[in-house]
Design an enzyme around this catalytic site. Structure first.
Site, mmCIF file in Angstrom:
data_model
loop_
_atom_site.group_PDB
_atom_site.id
_atom_site.type_symbol
_atom_site.label_atom_id
_atom_site.label_comp_id
_atom_site.label_asym_id
_atom_site.label_seq_id
_atom_site.Cartn_x
_atom_site.Cartn_y
_atom_site.Cartn_z
ATOM 1 N N ASN A 116 -2.067 -16.561 -34.549
ATOM 2 C CA ASN A 116 -3.245 -17.412 -34.708
ATOM 3 C C ASN A 116 -4.423 -16.507 -35.039
ATOM 4 O O ASN A 116 -4.927 -15.815 -34.165
ATOM 5 C CB ASN A 116 -3.512 -18.196 -33.414
ATOM 6 C CG ASN A 116 -4.802 -18.999 -33.495
ATOM 7 O OD1 ASN A 116 -5.325 -19.239 -34.580
ATOM 8 N ND2 ASN A 116 -5.324 -19.409 -32.343
ATOM 9 N N LYS A 152 -7.383 -17.387 -35.814
ATOM 10 C CA LYS A 152 -8.688 -17.971 -35.483
ATOM 11 C C LYS A 152 -9.609 -17.816 -36.701
ATOM 12 O O LYS A 152 -9.147 -17.878 -37.827
ATOM 13 C CB LYS A 152 -9.263 -17.318 -34.231
ATOM 14 C CG LYS A 152 -8.218 -17.249 -33.103
ATOM 15 C CD LYS A 152 -8.777 -16.840 -31.787
ATOM 16 C CE LYS A 152 -7.648 -16.645 -30.811
ATOM 17 N NZ LYS A 152 -8.007 -16.930 -29.461
ATOM 18 N N HIS A 175 -5.416 -26.667 -29.813
ATOM 19 C CA HIS A 175 -5.698 -25.341 -29.247
ATOM 20 C C HIS A 175 -6.874 -25.483 -28.283
ATOM 21 O O HIS A 175 -7.794 -26.256 -28.524
ATOM 22 C CB HIS A 175 -6.022 -24.350 -30.374
ATOM 23 C CG HIS A 175 -6.086 -22.938 -29.891
ATOM 24 N ND1 HIS A 175 -7.194 -22.441 -29.237
ATOM 25 C CD2 HIS A 175 -5.179 -21.933 -29.925
ATOM 26 C CE1 HIS A 175 -6.953 -21.175 -28.905
ATOM 27 N NE2 HIS A 175 -5.739 -20.847 -29.305
ATOM 28 N N GLU A 208 -9.406 -23.773 -27.764
ATOM 29 C CA GLU A 208 -10.738 -23.566 -28.373
ATOM 30 C C GLU A 208 -11.176 -24.820 -29.119
ATOM 31 O O GLU A 208 -12.351 -25.171 -29.118
ATOM 32 C CB GLU A 208 -10.704 -22.339 -29.298
ATOM 33 C CG GLU A 208 -10.630 -21.051 -28.477
ATOM 34 C CD GLU A 208 -10.040 -19.854 -29.215
ATOM 35 O OE1 GLU A 208 -9.916 -19.888 -30.448
ATOM 36 O OE2 GLU A 208 -9.692 -18.875 -28.524
ATOM 37 N N GLU A 227 -0.131 -22.546 -23.259
ATOM 38 C CA GLU A 227 -1.140 -21.491 -23.220
ATOM 39 C C GLU A 227 -2.040 -21.684 -22.005
ATOM 40 O O GLU A 227 -2.970 -22.517 -22.044
ATOM 41 C CB GLU A 227 -1.998 -21.530 -24.482
ATOM 42 C CG GLU A 227 -1.226 -21.307 -25.750
ATOM 43 C CD GLU A 227 -2.095 -20.664 -26.823
ATOM 44 O OE1 GLU A 227 -1.770 -19.550 -27.222
ATOM 45 O OE2 GLU A 227 -3.097 -21.268 -27.219
ATOM 46 N N GLY A 276 -7.068 -14.546 -24.810
ATOM 47 C CA GLY A 276 -8.105 -13.590 -25.197
ATOM 48 C C GLY A 276 -8.683 -12.800 -24.040
ATOM 49 O O GLY A 276 -9.722 -12.155 -24.188
HETATM 50 C C1 PEP Z 1 -4.413 -17.872 -28.961
HETATM 51 O O1 PEP Z 1 -5.370 -17.764 -29.717
HETATM 52 O O2 PEP Z 1 -3.748 -18.897 -28.970
HETATM 53 C C2 PEP Z 1 -4.072 -16.765 -28.071
HETATM 54 C C3 PEP Z 1 -3.038 -16.880 -27.292
HETATM 55 O O3 PEP Z 1 -4.889 -15.653 -28.135
HETATM 56 P P1 PEP Z 1 -4.588 -14.222 -27.448
HETATM 57 O O4 PEP Z 1 -3.196 -13.831 -27.809
HETATM 58 O O5 PEP Z 1 -5.615 -13.314 -28.043
HETATM 59 O O6 PEP Z 1 -4.733 -14.394 -25.973
#
Ligand code: PEP
Length: 253
Positions: A11, A13, A97, A99, A169, A175
């Site tokens: 991802n 972003k 997601h 975010e 997640e 992050g």
């Molecule tokens: C994500 O953006 O879905 C994610 C899991 O980010 P990261 O791996 O940076 O934690």
């Protein structure tokens, strides 16, 4: 038990212009050219979809988008629809997601329409679910997941359930450099599969469930070896072709 093909999805972003995306794919392709038995996808910004799809054609790398509108067209300024993504060459799309949910108000009502809309256009929907740290500490993880899975998949019939990918997640791990322990990941993902079994026993065994949250080359192998984990959704570590390729390489079962 049904064998599920592992999926490693990056991802990006809001990173990478088209020129940067092109440089990345040229670096990634030789590193994953011999990958067998694992699907590799990169969820890219809208502006990169077409160029990436053209560059990745014929390779093991699939190009996914990061969100979409639930309607095929209409007066929705700034939005992009599933048919538009499919025609640009996307093969899948991230939906829900954290975010998008937290910063852009993506609601469960909208997701209930988006998941079937993605399927109708031939896109693989990767539905993200997960709890905040406060919810986990308060013992609300299972309730939250049950609600998200129920609401967001309400518009998907049993006959298409197996085509969905779920990305578990934990929001506190995205992050942050904090990773769910293998026990937490295994237990929670097994719970998500039990929710799918309540819908349809057969389809539940075919749905791929990914773990996401600070997956890096040094922790990927341990997470990916867990019985119920069918791959990973990778944010930060997908931005460099080298670290992403290392994570793809950690899928050997
Ligand atoms: C994500 O953006 O879905 C994610 C899991 O980010 P990261 O791996 O940076 O934690």
């Amino acid at each position: 038990m049904t064998a599920r093909t592992p999926l490693i999805a990056g991802n990006w972003k809001m990173y990478k212009t088209e020129a940067e995306a092109e440089e990345y794919i040229q670096a990634l392709l030789p590193r994953v050219s011999t990958v067998q038995g694992t699907e590799v996808a990169i969820c890219v910004p809208f502006t990169d979809v077409k160029a990436m799809a053209d560059s990745a054609r014929g390779s093991p790398v699939l190009v996914y988008a990061q969100t979409m509108h639930e309607r095929p067209e209409g007066p929705f300024t700034g939005e992009v629809s599933a048919p538009m993504l499919a025609e640009a060459g996307a093969q899948g799309v991230l939906l829900g997601h954290s975010e998008r949910r937290q910063l852009f108000g993506e609601s469960d009502d909208a997701l209930a329409l988006k998941v079937p809309a993605a399927l109708r256009s031939g896109l693989t929907p990767v539905l993200c679910v997960g709890e905040t740290e406060r919810e986990r500490d308060g013992g609300e993880t299972e309730g939250k997941l049950r609600r998200q899975m129920g609401d967001d998949l309400a518009g998907v019939g049993e006959e298409r359930l197996a085509e969905i990918v779920i990305a578990y997640e934990p929001i506190w791990a995205i992050g942050t450099g904090r990773v769910a322990t293998p026990e937490q990941a295994q237990e929670t993902i097994a719970f998500i599969r039990s929710l799918l079994r309540e819908r349809d026993e057969g389809a539940a065994e075919r749905v791929r469930i990914l773990y996401g949250g600070s997956v890096k080359p040094d922790n990927a192998a341990e997470l990916l070896a867990l019985a119920d984990v069918d791959g990973a959704l990778v944010g930060g570590a997908s931005l460099q072709a080298d670290s992403f390729a290392q994570i793809v390489g950690a899928t050997a079962r």
